[in-house]
Design a protein around this motif. Sequence first.
Motif, mmCIF file in Angstrom:
data_model
loop_
_atom_site.group_PDB
_atom_site.id
_atom_site.type_symbol
_atom_site.label_atom_id
_atom_site.label_comp_id
_atom_site.label_asym_id
_atom_site.label_seq_id
_atom_site.Cartn_x
_atom_site.Cartn_y
_atom_site.Cartn_z
ATOM 1 N N ALA A 264 -25.605 14.057 -3.413
ATOM 2 C CA ALA A 264 -24.988 13.905 -2.110
ATOM 3 C C ALA A 264 -24.817 12.872 -1.469
ATOM 4 O O ALA A 264 -23.750 12.751 -0.579
ATOM 5 C CB ALA A 264 -25.918 14.909 -1.258
ATOM 6 N N ALA A 265 -25.591 11.930 -1.626
ATOM 7 C CA ALA A 265 -25.460 10.719 -0.813
ATOM 8 C C ALA A 265 -24.265 9.730 -1.327
ATOM 9 O O ALA A 265 -23.618 8.726 -0.515
ATOM 10 C CB ALA A 265 -26.682 9.580 -1.122
ATOM 11 N N VAL A 266 -23.761 9.959 -2.526
ATOM 12 C CA VAL A 266 -22.483 9.012 -2.939
ATOM 13 C C VAL A 266 -21.209 10.125 -3.088
ATOM 14 O O VAL A 266 -20.267 9.355 -3.226
ATOM 15 C CB VAL A 266 -22.752 8.523 -4.587
ATOM 16 C CG1 VAL A 266 -24.057 7.650 -4.363
ATOM 17 C CG2 VAL A 266 -22.976 9.706 -5.564
ATOM 18 N N ALA A 267 -21.554 11.291 -2.878
ATOM 19 C CA ALA A 267 -20.324 12.127 -2.827
ATOM 20 C C ALA A 267 -19.347 11.918 -1.518
ATOM 21 O O ALA A 267 -19.832 11.270 -0.469
ATOM 22 C CB ALA A 267 -20.627 13.618 -2.748
ATOM 23 N N LEU A 268 -18.159 12.357 -1.598
ATOM 24 C CA LEU A 268 -17.176 12.191 -0.483
ATOM 25 C C LEU A 268 -17.765 12.974 0.540
ATOM 26 O O LEU A 268 -18.241 14.157 0.422
ATOM 27 C CB LEU A 268 -16.030 12.557 -0.816
ATOM 28 C CG LEU A 268 -15.311 11.678 -1.628
ATOM 29 C CD1 LEU A 268 -13.751 12.336 -1.897
ATOM 30 C CD2 LEU A 268 -14.893 10.300 -1.556
ATOM 31 N N PRO A 269 -17.734 12.561 1.945
ATOM 32 C CA PRO A 269 -17.908 13.450 3.139
ATOM 33 C C PRO A 269 -17.074 14.758 3.167
ATOM 34 O O PRO A 269 -16.127 14.628 2.299
ATOM 35 C CB PRO A 269 -17.641 12.607 4.544
ATOM 36 C CG PRO A 269 -17.656 11.057 3.653
ATOM 37 C CD PRO A 269 -17.082 11.361 2.191
ATOM 38 N N PRO A 270 -17.679 15.908 3.844
ATOM 39 C CA PRO A 270 -16.806 17.021 3.679
ATOM 40 C C PRO A 270 -15.318 16.964 4.232
ATOM 41 O O PRO A 270 -14.499 17.516 3.184
ATOM 42 C CB PRO A 270 -17.637 17.837 4.779
ATOM 43 C CG PRO A 270 -19.127 17.317 4.993
ATOM 44 C CD PRO A 270 -18.832 15.645 4.321
ATOM 45 N N ALA A 271 -14.884 16.296 5.297
ATOM 46 C CA ALA A 271 -13.526 16.146 5.595
ATOM 47 C C ALA A 271 -12.815 15.484 4.544
ATOM 48 O O ALA A 271 -11.926 16.002 3.936
ATOM 49 C CB ALA A 271 -13.477 15.593 6.787
ATOM 50 N N GLU A 272 -13.377 14.428 3.985
ATOM 51 C CA GLU A 272 -12.637 13.666 2.914
ATOM 52 C C GLU A 272 -12.713 14.237 1.475
ATOM 53 O O GLU A 272 -11.524 14.488 0.966
ATOM 54 C CB GLU A 272 -13.222 12.297 2.415
ATOM 55 C CG GLU A 272 -13.097 11.388 3.551
ATOM 56 C CD GLU A 272 -13.841 10.083 3.550
ATOM 57 O OE1 GLU A 272 -13.969 9.574 2.240
ATOM 58 O OE2 GLU A 272 -14.196 9.054 4.273
ATOM 59 N N SER A 273 -13.483 15.454 1.221
ATOM 60 C CA SER A 273 -13.648 16.251 0.361
ATOM 61 C C SER A 273 -12.557 17.265 0.382
ATOM 62 O O SER A 273 -11.840 17.593 -0.618
ATOM 63 C CB SER A 273 -15.097 16.770 0.147
ATOM 64 O OG SER A 273 -16.001 16.137 -0.116
ATOM 65 N N VAL A 274 -12.207 17.834 1.468
ATOM 66 C CA VAL A 274 -11.196 18.833 1.595
ATOM 67 C C VAL A 274 -9.804 18.069 1.413
ATOM 68 O O VAL A 274 -9.050 18.846 0.510
ATOM 69 C CB VAL A 274 -11.415 19.432 2.969
ATOM 70 C CG1 VAL A 274 -10.197 20.159 3.288
ATOM 71 C CG2 VAL A 274 -12.476 20.165 3.165
ATOM 72 N N ASP A 275 -9.618 16.837 1.808
ATOM 73 C CA ASP A 275 -8.343 16.209 1.753
ATOM 74 C C ASP A 275 -8.060 16.020 0.134
ATOM 75 O O ASP A 275 -7.128 15.967 -0.428
ATOM 76 C CB ASP A 275 -8.474 15.102 2.331
ATOM 77 C CG ASP A 275 -8.015 15.041 3.921
ATOM 78 O OD1 ASP A 275 -7.839 16.263 4.103
ATOM 79 O OD2 ASP A 275 -8.567 14.231 4.530
ATOM 80 N N PHE A 276 -9.250 15.608 -0.530
ATOM 81 C CA PHE A 276 -9.426 15.412 -2.093
ATOM 82 C C PHE A 276 -9.049 16.601 -2.765
ATOM 83 O O PHE A 276 -7.997 16.632 -3.610
ATOM 84 C CB PHE A 276 -10.553 14.745 -2.662
ATOM 85 C CG PHE A 276 -10.641 14.396 -3.876
ATOM 86 C CD1 PHE A 276 -10.560 13.126 -4.031
ATOM 87 C CD2 PHE A 276 -10.720 15.169 -4.818
ATOM 88 C CE1 PHE A 276 -10.534 12.378 -5.366
ATOM 89 C CE2 PHE A 276 -10.705 14.653 -6.282
ATOM 90 C CZ PHE A 276 -10.564 13.410 -6.157
ATOM 91 N N ILE A 277 -9.672 17.791 -2.260
ATOM 92 C CA ILE A 277 -9.119 18.933 -2.982
ATOM 93 C C ILE A 277 -7.557 19.429 -2.721
ATOM 94 O O ILE A 277 -6.975 19.987 -3.525
ATOM 95 C CB ILE A 277 -10.119 20.317 -2.438
ATOM 96 C CG1 ILE A 277 -11.457 19.913 -2.898
ATOM 97 C CG2 ILE A 277 -9.644 21.714 -3.158
ATOM 98 C CD1 ILE A 277 -12.535 20.914 -2.206
ATOM 99 N N LYS A 278 -7.193 19.275 -1.619
ATOM 100 C CA LYS A 278 -5.732 19.475 -1.429
ATOM 101 C C LYS A 278 -4.835 18.643 -2.121
ATOM 102 O O LYS A 278 -3.690 18.975 -2.752
ATOM 103 C CB LYS A 278 -5.331 19.425 0.284
ATOM 104 C CG LYS A 278 -6.091 20.189 1.035
ATOM 105 C CD LYS A 278 -5.843 19.960 2.653
ATOM 106 C CE LYS A 278 -6.380 20.824 3.225
ATOM 107 N NZ LYS A 278 -6.028 20.712 4.934
ATOM 108 N N ALA A 279 -5.221 17.263 -2.262
ATOM 109 C CA ALA A 279 -4.666 16.480 -2.995
ATOM 110 C C ALA A 279 -4.255 16.876 -4.593
ATOM 111 O O ALA A 279 -3.246 16.935 -5.196
ATOM 112 C CB ALA A 279 -4.945 14.953 -3.104
ATOM 113 N N VAL A 280 -5.467 17.274 -5.200
ATOM 114 C CA VAL A 280 -5.541 17.915 -6.430
ATOM 115 C C VAL A 280 -4.829 18.913 -6.543
ATOM 116 O O VAL A 280 -3.724 19.388 -7.561
ATOM 117 C CB VAL A 280 -6.903 18.178 -7.006
ATOM 118 C CG1 VAL A 280 -6.891 18.966 -8.387
ATOM 119 C CG2 VAL A 280 -7.758 16.891 -7.063
ATOM 120 N N ARG A 281 -4.720 20.000 -5.447
ATOM 121 C CA ARG A 281 -4.104 21.156 -5.332
ATOM 122 C C ARG A 281 -2.380 20.836 -5.398
ATOM 123 O O ARG A 281 -1.754 21.462 -6.209
ATOM 124 C CB ARG A 281 -4.191 21.839 -4.225
ATOM 125 C CG ARG A 281 -3.425 23.121 -3.944
ATOM 126 C CD ARG A 281 -3.279 24.281 -4.792
ATOM 127 N NE ARG A 281 -2.452 25.074 -4.281
ATOM 128 C CZ ARG A 281 -0.972 25.322 -4.476
ATOM 129 N NH1 ARG A 281 -0.496 24.070 -5.005
ATOM 130 N NH2 ARG A 281 -0.402 26.150 -3.832
#
Length: 287
Positions: A264-281
Motif C-alpha cells: 500500500a505504501a508504494v502503490a499509487l494514491p487513490p486519485a492517481e490510481s483511478v486515472d491509471f485505470i482510465k488510461a488502461v481502459r
Amino acid sequence: MADGTTRGKRRLARFVRELQEKSGLTPEEIAKRIRVSRPTVTRLLAGTHLARWPSLSVILDVLEATPEQKTFLLQMWEVADVDNATVEYAAALPIKYRRFRMDELEAYRERTLDVTHVPGMLQTPAYAEAIAHASHRLIVGDGWDRTAAAERSTRRQLLDREEPFEFHALVDEAALRRLVGGSEVMREQLDFLVESAARPNITVQVLPFGVGAYGPQPTALLLLLDFPEEDAPCAAYTEEISGLAMLEEQHEVEPLDGVWRDAAAVALPPAESVDFIKAVRSTLGDR
C-alpha cells in the motif's frame, strides 16, 4: 453439537484453550472426568464444533473457570450459537471459499492484494463468469460459472449495509491488463472499477509495473479481514491451487499484514490510481 458461526466457534475455542492450558489437563482427561466423548472436547478446543451449553458448562467447571469467566463465555457461546452468517448460494460454493464468506459477513473491513485479477468484491458478473469458467477443473458440480456471477452480485451487498464496511483493494497492473473474457468484458469491468472507487467506503490503489518488486509475493491473492471485537485477531487468507487457505495465528498473520502495508505504501494514491485505470481502459477502445 451445534453448528454455530465459523468465527464464533474459533473465538470461543481460543478462550477455552487458555483455561485448558492453564489447568494442565489433556482433552482425554477432561472427557473422562465429565463423561463426554473425546471428540466433543477436541472439536470444541479446535473451534470446529460448538458443544451444547450444558456440556460446555461442565467442561468449564473442570477447568476451574471463575463465575465471571463462565458468564463471559456463556455470552460468547450465545453469539456463536446464532447462525447469523447466511450466505446465498452456499451449497454451490467451494468449502474453503464458503468459510471465508461466512467470516467476511462478520468483518468491518476487508483489505486485498490482487496480483492477477480484479478483486472479487468489485467484479462484474461477466468478468466473474469468465474466471469461473477458466477454473472449471477445480470446481465440483455443474453451472458454477453462472452461479459465480450471481454470487459476486449478492456479495457486494456488504458494501451497502447500514453498519460501515470498508473495502481497500491493492490491484496489480497485470490484473488491469489481463483480457479476462475479452475486450468487451474488460471494458465493462474497468468502467465498473472506476465507478466503485468513487464510493466513500471503497479505496482502490494500483501497483503499476514501474514500482518493481513490492515485498515478498508468495501468493497471487491476499485477503485480510478485520473484526470489530477488540480481542478478535485479523484473519488472513491466501490463495492455493485448491482454494483459499485461512490463517489466524498472530505469528502467521502479522507478516502478511506487513506485506499488504508495504504494498500500500508504494502503490499509487487513490486519485492517481483511478486515472491509471482510465488510461488502461482507453487502450481498449469504445464499445
